[in-house]
Design an enzyme around this catalytic site. Structure first.
Site, short mmCIF file in Angstrom:
data_model
loop_
_atom_site.label_atom_id
_atom_site.label_comp_id
_atom_site.label_asym_id
_atom_site.label_seq_id
_atom_site.Cartn_x
_atom_site.Cartn_y
_atom_site.Cartn_z
CG ASP A 215 -2.29 0.63 0.90
OD1 ASP A 215 -2.30 1.86 0.73
OD2 ASP A 215 -3.32 -0.07 0.83
CG HIS A 238 -0.90 1.90 -3.35
ND1 HIS A 238 -2.14 1.74 -2.80
CD2 HIS A 238 -0.62 0.73 -3.98
CE1 HIS A 238 -2.60 0.52 -3.08
NE2 HIS A 238 -1.70 -0.11 -3.80
#
Length: 343
Positions: A215, A238
């Site tokens: 993430d 991310h």
């Protein structure tokens, strides 16, 4: 000078030196076992209680070895504002994710000012829970590996954080926090394993660290101000995201964020944000896992229109120039900026 005077001076010097030294509390003294099997939760809590109760600077010492722990709450306020938690070994969460998966945190420092957490490895053993989530079965939401909450003057240095069930390091409602020389690692497909999450905090610095998760490398939540991120290697993941804002009408925004000399490798987004102001991205290089490497997705009611600066940005996608996306955002660019400004 007479021998009596010399003796007196030596005594005074020795006494002053003794007072200056901090009290040291080893977890071994309270029953912890570095065998990777024995539950040492109570021993860590007991050692912390002693260090927290000390009226002079204190050290909580964790020697080499593997220590198995359930949830530990390092509760303050303490009677001193200078506690060093020195970790030479590894702290390991239960392999059965059900034992702590329903808890908010695995290790949490609350109302604990002046704490330095130095060294060591924290292993959340989150792979079992990740698999459960991917299977579509009913699973616990998962626990944050390490959180500092309502604590000021904090240093986290030389720490390795592995395989958290969810977020690795959370800094919530804190002031004056320095994170440096930290390594965070989890599988690129692990869900919700943000590297460092900062919210409702001010004067936070993240330096010289390497973060690769499934993430966000760094996620920035409501109420964050005066955040400095420099020399961070990010990927997989991310990227660095300012987001999930605007869910509450009275919610605080994000202000004065600087991201400098940071490298992205295979991240889905280089940098993204929503409802933000006074943010600088400077000297950012690397590759994006998606064509859009820079994304500002701001609300129409609260546009990102104040002080967003891009300086010397070079992000690629599959060895080609990446793209940028802007919604209700206004930015200023200087130097080489690739992807080209989307405004």
């Amino acid at each position: 000078m007479s021998p009596l005077v010399i003796s007196t001076l030596l005594f005074i010097s020795f006494a002053s030196s003794s007072l200056a030294r901090s009290a040291k509390y080893s977890v071994l003294s309270y029953g912890a076992k570095p065998d990777g099997k024995t539950d040492s939760t109570k021993a860590f809590a007991a050692a912390w209680s002693k260090a927290c109760a000390s009226t002079k600077p204190a050290t909580l010492y964790v020697p080499k070895g593997i220590f198995s722990l359930g949830q530990v709450i390092f509760q303050g306020p303490c009677k001193n504002n200078a506690i060093l938690v020195s970790v030479a070994g590894s702290l390991v969460a239960p392999s059965d994710y059900g034992l702590i998966g329903g808890a908010k945190n695995w290790l949490v420092f609350e109302h604990a000012n002046g704490v330095t957490l130095s060294g060591g490895t924290l292993d959340g053993q989150g792979a079992g829970l990740w698999s459960c989530k991917k299977s579509g079965k009913s699973c616990p939401s998962g626990t944050t590996l390490l959180e500092f909450s309502n604590s000021n003057n904090i240093v986290i240095t030389g720490l390795t954080s592995l395989n958290s069930q969810m977020f690795h390091i959370v800094i919530n409602a804190c002031q004056n926090v320095k994170v440096k020389g930290v390594r965070v690692s989890a599988a690129g497909n692990s869900p919700n394993t943000d590297g460092i999450h900062v919210s409702s905090s001010t004067s936070v610095t993240i330096l010289n660290s390497r973060i690769g998760t499934g993430d966000d490398c760094v996620s920035i939540g409501p109420g964050t101000s005066n955040l400095w991120i420099e020399n961070v290697a990010c990927g997989p993941g991310h990227g660095i995201s300012i987001g999930s804002l605007g869910q509450d009408v009275q919610e605080a925004g994000v202000q004065n964020v600087t991201v400098k000399t940071t490298t992205f490798t295979g991240t889905e987004n280089g940098a993204s944000g929503v409802q933000i102001s006074d943010v600088t991205y400077q000297d950012i290089h690397g590759s994006s896992g998606k064509e859009i490497a820079v994304k500002f997705d701001c609300s129409k009611k609260y546009p990102c229109s104040t002080g967003i600066k891009l300086e010397d940005i070079n992000l690629t996608y599959q060895n080609q120039p990446a793209e940028a996306s802007c919604t209700n955002a206004r930015e200023a660019a200087s130097g080489l900026v690739q992807p080209t400004s989307c405004l």
